[in-house]
Scaffold this motif. Structure first.
Motif, PDB file in Angstrom:
ATOM      1  N   UNK A   5       0.849  -1.190   0.000  1.00 32.85           N
ATOM      2  CA  UNK A   5       0.000   0.000   0.000  1.00 32.85           C
ATOM      3  C   UNK A   5       0.884   1.240   0.000  1.00 32.85           C
ATOM      4  N   UNK A   6       0.752   2.030  -1.067  1.00 37.09           N
ATOM      5  CA  UNK A   6       1.539   3.258  -1.200  1.00 37.09           C
ATOM      6  C   UNK A   6       0.788   4.455  -0.616  1.00 37.09           C
ATOM      7  N   UNK A   7       1.553   5.447  -0.230  1.00 35.38           N
ATOM      8  CA  UNK A   7       0.984   6.714   0.227  1.00 35.38           C
ATOM      9  C   UNK A   7       2.017   7.811   0.012  1.00 35.38           C
ATOM     10  N   UNK A   8       1.559   9.054   0.106  1.00 32.70           N
ATOM     11  CA  UNK A   8       2.487  10.180   0.048  1.00 32.70           C
ATOM     12  C   UNK A   8       2.502  10.952  -1.242  1.00 32.70           C
ATOM     13  N   UNK A   9       1.739  10.495  -2.229  1.00 36.08           N
ATOM     14  CA  UNK A   9       1.705  11.232  -3.485  1.00 36.08           C
ATOM     15  C   UNK A   9       0.949  12.541  -3.326  1.00 36.08           C
ATOM     16  N   UNK A  10       1.002  13.359  -4.362  1.00 38.09           N
ATOM     17  CA  UNK A  10       0.299  14.631  -4.318  1.00 38.09           C
ATOM     18  C   UNK A  10       0.737  15.569  -5.413  1.00 38.09           C
ATOM     19  N   UNK A  11       0.338  16.814  -5.263  1.00 37.14           N
ATOM     20  CA  UNK A  11       0.672  17.866  -6.227  1.00 37.14           C
ATOM     21  C   UNK A  11       1.763  18.745  -5.623  1.00 37.14           C
ATOM     22  N   UNK A  12       2.808  18.976  -6.387  1.00 39.28           N
ATOM     23  CA  UNK A  12       3.919  19.788  -5.903  1.00 39.28           C
ATOM     24  C   UNK A  12       4.465  20.622  -7.058  1.00 39.28           C
ATOM     25  N   UNK A  13       5.014  21.772  -6.732  1.00 37.73           N
ATOM     26  CA  UNK A  13       5.617  22.613  -7.768  1.00 37.73           C
ATOM     27  C   UNK A  13       6.993  22.090  -8.143  1.00 37.73           C
ATOM     28  N   UNK A  14       7.407  22.397  -9.345  1.00 38.31           N
ATOM     29  CA  UNK A  14       8.741  22.017  -9.794  1.00 38.31           C
ATOM     30  C   UNK A  14       9.790  22.539  -8.806  1.00 38.31           C
ATOM     31  N   UNK A  15      10.755  21.686  -8.514  1.00 36.37           N
ATOM     32  CA  UNK A  15      11.778  22.030  -7.538  1.00 36.37           C
ATOM     33  C   UNK A  15      11.452  21.585  -6.134  1.00 36.37           C
ATOM     34  N   UNK A  16      10.233  21.175  -5.926  1.00 41.42           N
ATOM     35  CA  UNK A  16       9.793  20.744  -4.607  1.00 41.42           C
ATOM     36  C   UNK A  16      10.152  19.303  -4.306  1.00 41.42           C
ATOM     37  N   UNK A  17       9.675  18.834  -3.159  1.00 47.56           N
ATOM     38  CA  UNK A  17       9.985  17.484  -2.696  1.00 47.56           C
ATOM     39  C   UNK A  17       8.727  16.752  -2.248  1.00 47.56           C
ATOM     40  N   UNK A  18       8.788  15.438  -2.350  1.00 46.26           N
ATOM     41  CA  UNK A  18       7.754  14.559  -1.816  1.00 46.26           C
ATOM     42  C   UNK A  18       8.433  13.310  -1.285  1.00 46.26           C
ATOM     43  N   UNK A  90       6.064  13.583 -13.276  1.00 44.74           N
ATOM     44  CA  UNK A  90       4.635  13.332 -13.093  1.00 44.74           C
ATOM     45  C   UNK A  90       4.275  11.941 -13.579  1.00 44.74           C
ATOM     46  N   UNK A  91       3.669  11.146 -12.709  1.00 40.47           N
ATOM     47  CA  UNK A  91       3.323   9.762 -13.038  1.00 40.47           C
ATOM     48  C   UNK A  91       2.582   9.126 -11.871  1.00 40.47           C
ATOM     49  N   UNK A  92       2.067   7.954 -12.138  1.00 38.39           N
ATOM     50  CA  UNK A  92       1.544   7.087 -11.085  1.00 38.39           C
ATOM     51  C   UNK A  92       2.714   6.229 -10.606  1.00 38.39           C
ATOM     52  N   UNK A  93       3.018   6.329  -9.328  1.00 37.99           N
ATOM     53  CA  UNK A  93       4.161   5.623  -8.755  1.00 37.99           C
ATOM     54  C   UNK A  93       3.701   4.359  -8.043  1.00 37.99           C
ATOM     55  N   UNK A  94       4.367   3.251  -8.368  1.00 43.56           N
ATOM     56  CA  UNK A  94       4.028   1.952  -7.818  1.00 43.56           C
ATOM     57  C   UNK A  94       5.165   1.420  -6.951  1.00 43.56           C
ATOM     58  N   UNK A  95       4.773   0.797  -5.864  1.00 46.33           N
ATOM     59  CA  UNK A  95       5.700   0.044  -5.035  1.00 46.33           C
ATOM     60  C   UNK A  95       5.657  -1.413  -5.499  1.00 46.33           C
ATOM     61  N   UNK A  96       6.800  -2.088  -5.466  1.00 44.92           N
ATOM     62  CA  UNK A  96       6.858  -3.480  -5.898  1.00 44.92           C
ATOM     63  C   UNK A  96       7.806  -4.274  -5.003  1.00 44.92           C
ATOM     64  N   UNK A  97       7.553  -5.586  -4.933  1.00 44.72           N
ATOM     65  CA  UNK A  97       8.377  -6.473  -4.110  1.00 44.72           C
ATOM     66  C   UNK A  97       8.882  -7.640  -4.943  1.00 44.72           C
ATOM     67  N   UNK A  98      10.115  -8.048  -4.656  1.00 45.24           N
ATOM     68  CA  UNK A  98      10.769  -9.132  -5.385  1.00 45.24           C
ATOM     69  C   UNK A  98      11.136 -10.258  -4.425  1.00 45.24           C
ATOM     70  N   UNK A 110       5.184  -8.629  -6.883  1.00 48.69           N
ATOM     71  CA  UNK A 110       4.007  -8.065  -6.246  1.00 48.69           C
ATOM     72  C   UNK A 110       3.990  -6.554  -6.426  1.00 48.69           C
ATOM     73  N   UNK A 111       2.774  -6.030  -6.590  1.00 50.07           N
ATOM     74  CA  UNK A 111       2.624  -4.616  -6.923  1.00 50.07           C
ATOM     75  C   UNK A 111       1.530  -3.971  -6.087  1.00 50.07           C
ATOM     76  N   UNK A 112       1.758  -2.710  -5.753  1.00 48.18           N
ATOM     77  CA  UNK A 112       0.723  -1.922  -5.123  1.00 48.18           C
ATOM     78  C   UNK A 112      -0.192  -1.298  -6.164  1.00 48.18           C
ATOM     79  N   UNK A 113      -1.149  -0.522  -5.682  1.00 44.33           N
ATOM     80  CA  UNK A 113      -2.120   0.112  -6.574  1.00 44.33           C
ATOM     81  C   UNK A 113      -1.621   1.441  -7.125  1.00 44.33           C
ATOM     82  N   UNK A 114      -0.623   1.990  -6.529  1.00 44.73           N
ATOM     83  CA  UNK A 114      -0.039   3.223  -7.032  1.00 44.73           C
ATOM     84  C   UNK A 114      -0.502   4.466  -6.292  1.00 44.73           C
ATOM     85  N   UNK A 115       0.336   5.478  -6.339  1.00 44.20           N
ATOM     86  CA  UNK A 115       0.009   6.792  -5.779  1.00 44.20           C
ATOM     87  C   UNK A 115       0.435   7.845  -6.801  1.00 44.20           C
ATOM     88  N   UNK A 116      -0.430   8.801  -7.026  1.00 45.29           N
ATOM     89  CA  UNK A 116      -0.199   9.793  -8.078  1.00 45.29           C
ATOM     90  C   UNK A 116       0.711  10.913  -7.602  1.00 45.29           C
TER      91      UNK A 116
END
Length: 121
Positions: A5-18, A90-98, A110-116
């Motif tokens: 389960x991913x979390x932490x995505x969002x909208x940010x200005x260029x140069x910013x951090x997440x 900008x993308x949908x970011x997925x967590x994965x396990x090997x 294994x894959x999560x559902x993604x966070x934008x």
């Protein structure tokens, strides 16, 4: 079956951090390699970063020096610190396990559902 389960995505200005987080439901989490992938609209999913159980990390050239992957085995969690963000991140970011413990792209099972993540210019 590992659930991610991913979390932490969002909208940010260029140069910013997440900071993205991924929680895993696997008691042998430390044996798995973990990774982050992303998929932008109209593009194929691509590898962003991976980390083994021994904390060896690998990065895509496009994010080297800007993104940092880390893990906390006690919390069954993996993180992606993203700095100096660009609109092209900008993308949908997925967590994965090997299960194999390798960060070879084709080894991720294994894959999560993604966070934008959206980076505005």
């Amino acid at each position: 079956q590992v659930q991610l389960v991913e979390s932490g995505g969002g909208l940010v200005q260029a140069g910013g951090s997440l900071r993205l987080s991924c929680a895993a439901s696997e008691r042998t989490f430390s044996n798995y390699a973990m990774g982050w992938f992303r998929q932008a609209p109209g593009k194929e999913r691509e590898f962003v970063a991976g980390i083994t159980g021994y904390n060896n990390a690998a990065y895509a050239n496009s994010v080297k020096g800007r993104f940092t992957i880390s893990r906390d085995n006690a919390k069954n969690a993996v993180y992606l610190q993203m700095n100096s963000l660009k609109p092209e991140d900008t993308a949908l970011y997925f967590c994965a396990a090997s299960r194999s413990g390798s960060v070879v792209v084709t080894d991720f099972d294994y894959w999560g559902q993604g966070t934008q993540v959206t980076v505005s210019s």
